[in-house]
Design an enzyme around this catalytic site. Structure first.
Site, PDB file in Angstrom:
ATOM      1  N   HIS A  62       0.817  -1.218   0.000  1.00  0.00           N
ATOM      2  CA  HIS A  62       0.000   0.000   0.000  1.00  0.00           C
ATOM      3  C   HIS A  62       0.850   1.266   0.000  1.00  0.00           C
ATOM      4  O   HIS A  62       1.962   1.276   0.502  1.00  0.00           O
ATOM      5  CB  HIS A  62      -0.886   0.038   1.261  1.00  0.00           C
ATOM      6  CG  HIS A  62      -1.723  -1.179   1.433  1.00  0.00           C
ATOM      7  ND1 HIS A  62      -1.897  -1.791   2.642  1.00  0.00           N
ATOM      8  CD2 HIS A  62      -2.439  -1.906   0.540  1.00  0.00           C
ATOM      9  CE1 HIS A  62      -2.686  -2.836   2.504  1.00  0.00           C
ATOM     10  NE2 HIS A  62      -3.024  -2.936   1.233  1.00  0.00           N
ATOM     11  N   LYS A  72       5.063   6.021   7.367  1.00  0.00           N
ATOM     12  CA  LYS A  72       4.551   5.094   8.380  1.00  0.00           C
ATOM     13  C   LYS A  72       5.668   4.644   9.302  1.00  0.00           C
ATOM     14  O   LYS A  72       6.744   4.257   8.843  1.00  0.00           O
ATOM     15  CB  LYS A  72       3.967   3.840   7.709  1.00  0.00           C
ATOM     16  CG  LYS A  72       2.789   4.093   6.820  1.00  0.00           C
ATOM     17  CD  LYS A  72       2.335   2.790   6.168  1.00  0.00           C
ATOM     18  CE  LYS A  72       1.181   3.033   5.220  1.00  0.00           C
ATOM     19  NZ  LYS A  72       0.786   1.800   4.518  1.00  0.00           N
ATOM     20  N   TYR A 132       0.690   1.232  13.524  1.00  0.00           N
ATOM     21  CA  TYR A 132       1.290   2.188  12.602  1.00  0.00           C
ATOM     22  C   TYR A 132       1.007   3.590  13.122  1.00  0.00           C
ATOM     23  O   TYR A 132      -0.132   3.907  13.419  1.00  0.00           O
ATOM     24  CB  TYR A 132       0.627   2.178  11.235  1.00  0.00           C
ATOM     25  CG  TYR A 132       0.398   0.903  10.512  1.00  0.00           C
ATOM     26  CD1 TYR A 132       0.897   0.752   9.232  1.00  0.00           C
ATOM     27  CD2 TYR A 132      -0.365  -0.125  11.052  1.00  0.00           C
ATOM     28  CE1 TYR A 132       0.648  -0.401   8.516  1.00  0.00           C
ATOM     29  CE2 TYR A 132      -0.606  -1.276  10.347  1.00  0.00           C
ATOM     30  CZ  TYR A 132      -0.099  -1.413   9.064  1.00  0.00           C
ATOM     31  OH  TYR A 132      -0.341  -2.547   8.354  1.00  0.00           O
ATOM     32  N   ASP A 168      -6.091  -6.461  -2.283  1.00  0.00           N
ATOM     33  CA  ASP A 168      -4.632  -6.555  -2.392  1.00  0.00           C
ATOM     34  C   ASP A 168      -4.197  -7.547  -3.470  1.00  0.00           C
ATOM     35  O   ASP A 168      -3.140  -7.384  -4.078  1.00  0.00           O
ATOM     36  CB  ASP A 168      -4.011  -6.936  -1.048  1.00  0.00           C
ATOM     37  CG  ASP A 168      -4.018  -5.781  -0.061  1.00  0.00           C
ATOM     38  OD1 ASP A 168      -4.331  -4.638  -0.463  1.00  0.00           O
ATOM     39  OD2 ASP A 168      -3.712  -6.016   1.119  1.00  0.00           O
TER      40      ASP A 168
END
Length: 180
Positions: A62, A72, A132, A168
């Site tokens: 991603h 992140k 995250y 995904d």
């Protein structure tokens, strides 16, 4: 914190420097000043948790594009996973390179994934959880992705992938162009 550079420009492995006593330990896991000293100037604006029931769960790859890019800071808080940062920044000297790092509840390690890089992980244990801290708010219209098994990247995951979302698994093949 101890910052270790990786093969991807601006991607850092971040280890805690614990202060231990008979209770356990205390360690700083984020400091804006220390991050800025390592070229990370964006401040986290959101924190996310990903809980994964099964060993072999894949999340990724991603990223978000401008104007909603996000860096992140990823840490595994339960179980064990392999985290991946894939450099897709057109102006990066490490464009096309990637790094994979094992994160676990035991090693307390974190990975800083710079904005515009692809990010994903695979779990090595059932009931693995990742947290995250992200520097951008989630924006569905700016979300992009790449398949974890896209042959253009040659990613060699150290765990058999047994669970992956339909989204995904259906990202298109990479067209060879940097993503911004």
């Amino acid at each position: 914190m101890k910052f270790t550079p990786t093969e991807v420009e601006g991607c850092w492995i971040i280890d805690l420097e614990p202060h231990s006593d008979d209770r356990g330990f205390f360690a700083r896991s984020y400091c804006a000043d220390e991050f800025a000293e390592h070229g990370i100037h964006d401040t986290p604006v959101q924190a996310n948790t990903s809980f994964n029931h099964a060993k072999g769960t894949m999340r990724g790859m991603h990223r978000q594009i401008a104007p909603a890019s996000e860096g992140k800071l990823v840490r595994c808080t339960a179980g064990r996973l392999t985290d991946c940062c894939l450099d897709l920044r057109e102006d990066s000297p490490t464009f096309g390179k990637h790094v994979m790092v094992e994160l676990s509840a035991e090693n307390h390690r974190a990975l800083w994934v710079p904005p515009y890089c692809g990010h994903g992980f695979v779990t090595h244990e059932d009931n693995t959880e990742a947290t995250y801290m992200v520097t951008g708010r989630y924006s569905p219209e700016h979300e992009r992705g790449s398949r974890y098994d896209d042959p253009a990247f040659g990613l060699q995951w150290p765990e058999e992938i047994v669970v992956v979302s339909d989204k995904d698994a259906s990202w298109p093949d990479w067209d060879g162009k940097p993503i911004r």
